[in-house]
Design an enzyme around this catalytic site. Structure first.
Site, mmCIF file in Angstrom:
data_model
loop_
_atom_site.group_PDB
_atom_site.id
_atom_site.type_symbol
_atom_site.label_atom_id
_atom_site.label_comp_id
_atom_site.label_asym_id
_atom_site.label_seq_id
_atom_site.Cartn_x
_atom_site.Cartn_y
_atom_site.Cartn_z
ATOM 1 N N TYR A 80 0.860 -1.181 0.000
ATOM 2 C CA TYR A 80 0.000 0.000 0.000
ATOM 3 C C TYR A 80 0.908 1.246 0.000
ATOM 4 C CZ TYR A 80 -3.450 3.376 1.701
ATOM 5 O OH TYR A 80 -4.250 4.467 1.837
ATOM 6 N N ASN A 131 1.645 3.725 1.780
ATOM 7 C CA ASN A 131 2.456 4.235 2.897
ATOM 8 C C ASN A 131 3.618 3.302 3.245
ATOM 9 O OD1 ASN A 131 1.018 2.109 4.015
ATOM 10 N ND2 ASN A 131 0.483 3.190 5.893
ATOM 11 N N LYS A 132 3.738 2.173 2.539
ATOM 12 C CA LYS A 132 4.729 1.163 2.921
ATOM 13 C C LYS A 132 6.138 1.522 2.418
ATOM 14 C CE LYS A 132 2.018 -1.859 5.009
ATOM 15 N NZ LYS A 132 0.737 -1.137 5.068
ATOM 16 N N GLN A 133 7.138 0.751 2.906
ATOM 17 C CA GLN A 133 8.539 0.990 2.521
ATOM 18 C C GLN A 133 8.695 0.930 1.009
ATOM 19 O OE1 GLN A 133 7.535 -1.146 4.907
ATOM 20 N NE2 GLN A 133 9.002 -1.294 6.583
#
Ligand SMILES: Cc1ncc(COP(=O)(O)O)c(C=O)c1O
Length: 370
Positions: A180, A182-184
């Protein structure tokens, strides 16, 4: 009051020309799904982690669901897991008509407490589902002592490393990642499942594609499956993101150490530091407010100063659906409940500047008087 343009967002994906080029190439190829980017992304991801196999799927939740099915969780089983997680890690257990059995967390790492997990195991426990929360590696070696199948929820933990130097996701158990925004690493929506077993890989690849075996013709299916495929546009973005992953992880670690410097010596509880060889894969910057500070008011006051924040994470067993379905109530998992009531996620993304960190820290200290 700060102007709207000055708002510091909670998260912001780092995307550039490489991702743009990758998307355009897929569009021009006209092969938007089941093309060559899927296997290429899987191979590059597995190599990066040192995992034997990887399967790209449509979300972290899909990865968790297929992982539980792969280890054989089904009707009436119990799966021991953490109540301090994103709700998906418990929901997937219900998808297979099994019961999530929660055990309390460690107050420092915020991961499943191995002793509490051991005490929650019964004759009906068929799997353990530790969550590497906020990217900090859970104590999987301690859980392995029970000899039960393990599914690792590593959806927040890309870049994390276990105490023995193995990358989280490369210990052999099915482990899940989420992409998603907001992930790394992001593909918009998306996920990956890593695993050592060739049998698991065969089953996962079939079940993500409506239950079709690799040697079967179109519209022939030999088991129940789902549409959990990840399309080629997403895989192409994922490949481009993998190329810049080291830099993005280093930037997140840099922002985290700036926060630590800015908030050290205050009454705010900071994320635990790496210890015993474990390395966090930085995902979010979540602090715990001092007891007695009103969290809702803090979030409103931060917003008025142009700083986005949110309560993160709520305890799963106290969510209305879980209360109704299982009769959970306050007091069952005191460590989790205390942490969940005081936790706030602060803005955190690779391009965050020292100045932005300083502004967030100043605002937080001013509104909490910590
Ligand atoms: C711990 C954890 N598990 C599972 C998920 C589910 O991933 P997705 O949103 O890709 O389905 C997430 C994503 O936020 C997560 O943080």
């Amino acid at each position: 009051m700060t102007a709207a343009t000055d708002v510091i967002p909670l998260a912001r994906p780092l995307l550039g020309e490489a991702e743009e080029r990758a998307v355009i190439e897929v569009l021009r190829s006209r092969q938007l799904s089941l093309g060559p980017r899927g296997p290429a992304f899987e191979q590059a991801f597995a190599e990066r982690l040192g995992a034997t196999h990887a399967s790209a799927v449509s979300s972290g939740t899909a990865a968790l669901h297929l992982a539980l099915r792969a280890v054989g969780v089904s009707d009436g089983d119990e799966v021991v897991t953490s109540p301090f997680s994103f709700v998906a890690s418990a929901n997937v257990i219900l998808y297979e008509r099994a019961t999530p059995v929660f055990a309390d967390i460690d107050p420092v790492t915020l991961n499943l407490d191995p002793d509490a997990a051991a005490a929650a195991i019964t004759g009906r426990t068929t799997a353990l589902l530790p969550v590497h929360i906020f990217g900090y590696p859970a104590d999987v070696p301690a859980l392995e002592a029970h000899g039960l199948p393990i599914v690792e929820d590593a959806c927040e933990a890309l870049g994390a490393v276990h105490a023995d130097g193995t990358a989280v996701g490369a210990r052999g158990h099915p482990a899940t990642f989420a992409f998603y925004a907001n992930k790394q690493l992001t593909t918009g929506e998306g996920g990956m499942l890593t695993m050592a077993s060739a049998e698991h890989k065969e089953r996962v690849d079939s079940e993500r594609n409506q239950g079709r075996a690799p040697d079967m013709g179109w519209l022939d299916h030999d088991r129940l499956g789902f549409n959990y495929r990840l399309d080629d546009i997403a895989c192409a973005i994922g490949l481009a993101q993998l190329e810049r992953l080291d830099g993005m992880l280093a930037d997140r670690a840099r922002v985290a150490s700036s926060y630590r410097e800015a908030l050290a010596g205050t009454e705010i509880t900071l994320p635990c530091e790496d210890s015993g060889g474990r390395v966090r894969g930085w995902f979010v910057y979540v602090v715990q407010l001092p007891r007695g500070v009103d969290r809702d008011q803090t979030i409103v006051a931060l917003r008025e100063r142009g700083v986005q924040s949110k309560p993160y994470l709520p305890a799963i067993h106290l969510m209305s659906f879980y209360r109704r379905r299982f009769g959970h109530r306050e007091g069952e998992f005191p460590v989790c409940e205390d942490v969940a009531a005081r936790s706030v996620a602060l803005p955190f993304f690779p391009e965050m500047t020292e100045g932005q960190v300083a502004r967030v820290a100043e605002a937080l200290l001013a509104v909490t008087r910590a």
